[in-house]
Design a protein around this motif. Structure first.
Motif, mmCIF file in Angstrom:
data_model
loop_
_atom_site.group_PDB
_atom_site.id
_atom_site.type_symbol
_atom_site.label_atom_id
_atom_site.label_comp_id
_atom_site.label_asym_id
_atom_site.label_seq_id
_atom_site.Cartn_x
_atom_site.Cartn_y
_atom_site.Cartn_z
ATOM 1 N N GLY A 155 15.354 -13.153 24.594
ATOM 2 C CA GLY A 155 14.947 -13.685 23.300
ATOM 3 C C GLY A 155 14.021 -14.878 23.444
ATOM 4 O O GLY A 155 13.026 -15.005 22.722
ATOM 5 N N TYR A 156 14.339 -15.749 24.396
ATOM 6 C CA TYR A 156 13.529 -16.947 24.633
ATOM 7 C C TYR A 156 12.115 -16.575 25.079
ATOM 8 O O TYR A 156 11.119 -17.096 24.550
ATOM 9 C CB TYR A 156 14.213 -17.818 25.686
ATOM 10 N N LEU A 157 12.006 -15.674 26.054
ATOM 11 C CA LEU A 157 10.689 -15.307 26.591
ATOM 12 C C LEU A 157 9.873 -14.480 25.600
ATOM 13 O O LEU A 157 8.665 -14.692 25.445
ATOM 14 C CB LEU A 157 10.860 -14.539 27.907
ATOM 15 N N LEU A 158 10.514 -13.544 24.921
ATOM 16 C CA LEU A 158 9.793 -12.692 23.969
ATOM 17 C C LEU A 158 9.277 -13.492 22.779
ATOM 18 O O LEU A 158 8.171 -13.247 22.281
ATOM 19 C CB LEU A 158 10.703 -11.563 23.489
ATOM 20 N N ALA A 159 10.084 -14.456 22.325
ATOM 21 C CA ALA A 159 9.695 -15.251 21.152
ATOM 22 C C ALA A 159 8.408 -16.032 21.401
ATOM 23 O O ALA A 159 7.637 -16.290 20.469
ATOM 24 C CB ALA A 159 10.826 -16.200 20.768
ATOM 25 N N LYS A 160 8.160 -16.398 22.648
ATOM 26 C CA LYS A 160 6.933 -17.136 22.982
ATOM 27 C C LYS A 160 5.685 -16.326 22.648
ATOM 28 O O LYS A 160 4.610 -16.882 22.398
ATOM 29 C CB LYS A 160 6.922 -17.490 24.472
ATOM 30 N N TYR A 161 5.828 -14.994 22.649
ATOM 31 C CA TYR A 161 4.674 -14.115 22.431
ATOM 32 C C TYR A 161 4.781 -13.331 21.125
ATOM 33 O O TYR A 161 4.033 -12.381 20.899
ATOM 34 C CB TYR A 161 4.536 -13.156 23.616
ATOM 35 N N GLY A 162 5.729 -13.721 20.293
ATOM 36 C CA GLY A 162 5.862 -13.076 18.996
ATOM 37 C C GLY A 162 6.440 -11.679 19.044
ATOM 38 O O GLY A 162 6.305 -10.912 18.081
ATOM 39 N N VAL A 163 7.090 -11.324 20.157
ATOM 40 C CA VAL A 163 7.704 -10.001 20.280
ATOM 41 C C VAL A 163 9.151 -10.089 19.806
ATOM 42 O O VAL A 163 9.901 -10.972 20.229
ATOM 43 C CB VAL A 163 7.665 -9.496 21.739
ATOM 44 N N LYS A 164 9.549 -9.178 18.930
ATOM 45 C CA LYS A 164 10.902 -9.174 18.385
ATOM 46 C C LYS A 164 11.843 -8.398 19.307
ATOM 47 O O LYS A 164 11.626 -7.207 19.561
ATOM 48 C CB LYS A 164 10.918 -8.538 16.994
ATOM 49 N N LEU A 165 12.870 -9.065 19.788
ATOM 50 C CA LEU A 165 13.845 -8.398 20.646
ATOM 51 C C LEU A 165 14.517 -7.241 19.912
ATOM 52 O O LEU A 165 14.808 -6.191 20.504
ATOM 53 C CB LEU A 165 14.896 -9.407 21.115
#
Length: 276
Positions: A155-165
């Motif tokens: 969640g932390y890494l994906l959120a940086k790029y606007g990707v929804k887990l």
């Protein structure tokens, strides 16, 4: 007369055995239960923890046994029930346990090979997988829901790029070894795990896409419900004052231990929204 002679012999045997127990220092000592975190395959986890348990048993002059549990949730439940005395936890399960069970007393953080009580988690893929987190769009593998290097890391890494887990198909595979192997086989687009575990599989073409910032280290936690204050102090002393000679036979703990600074775990608390 014969019966009397046998009675005396039996009494003497009891005295001798009792003397041996007392001299060993284990008299009236309740066997303590230690539970490791099931990060990797069971045999790997047990092999890594046996020397530490042996060291603690010797230092405490108390028998210590390993109770292996495969579920993080079950470990926390049993600890709260008083069926586990000492537990090895990652930062996320530690924060969760501490918030719901004040009797959890951290006694030492575990240093990594660089000598620091901190580590990173990584998102990984196979050799032909995405080259950046931004490109992840299909599926992701985790070890367990309460793993720091699982839902929280993703969640932390994906959120940086606007990707929804939530948009990705995800499954829990039990431990990080299983995650690594499944990603290598192409069963999942990516997975998350401790960076040190990912490096074990580099020869199988497992590739790190991105790492988290350093998270606070793994911690050993004592149960104030089942252990006396003196026992907890002795456990902490045995770990924090251990010499390089003491640690020469250890696997977990080989690089030393550090005092636990609870404020360091605020980084986990601040990102708890990604763990759900």
């Amino acid at each position: 007369m014969a019966k009397l002679k046998w009675s005396r012999l039996a009494w003497l045997a009891v005295v001798l055995v009792s003397g041996q127990i007392i001299s060993s220092g284990y008299v009236s000592a309740r066997e303590l239960v230690y539970t490791p975190l099931p990060i990797e395959q069971p045999e790997t986890v047990l092999d890594a923890n046996r020397p530490l348990v042996s060291y603690l048993s010797k230092q405490l002059k108390t028998p210590v046994t390993i109770r292996y549990e495969k579920s993080y949730e079950e470990i926390l439940r049993l600890f709260k029930l008083g069926q586990i005395d000492i537990v090895h936890l990652g930062p996320l399960p530690y924060v969760i346990l501490k918030s719901s069970y004040p009797q959890a007393e951290p006694v030492a953080a575990i240093n990594e090979p660089d000598g620091k009580a901190s580590y990173t988690c990584a998102m990984v893929t196979a050799f032909d997988g995405p080259t950046s987190v931004r490109q992840v769009h299909r599926s992701i593998a985790f070890s367990q829901p309460l793993s720091t290097c699982g839902h929280l890391t993703a969640g932390y890494l994906l959120a940086k790029y606007g990707v929804k887990l939530e948009a990705l198909h995800h499954e829990y595979l039990g431990n990080q070894d299983q995650v690594a192997l499944s990603v290598v086989k192409g069963n999942y687009e990516v997975g998350t795990m401790k960076t040190a575990v990912a490096k074990k599989y580099a020869n199988l073409t497992l590739r790190v896409i991105e790492e988290t910032p350093p998270f606070p280290g793994f911690v050993l936690v004592a149960n104030k419900t089942t252990l006396t204050p003196d026992q907890i102090k002795e456990i902490s002393r045995a770990l924090l004052s251990s010499s390089s000679k003491d640690r020469a036979t250890l696997i977990l703990g080989r690089h030393g231990f550090a005092p636990v600074v609870d404020a360091h775990y605020d980084l986990i608390r601040q990102n708890m929204r990604f763990s759900r």
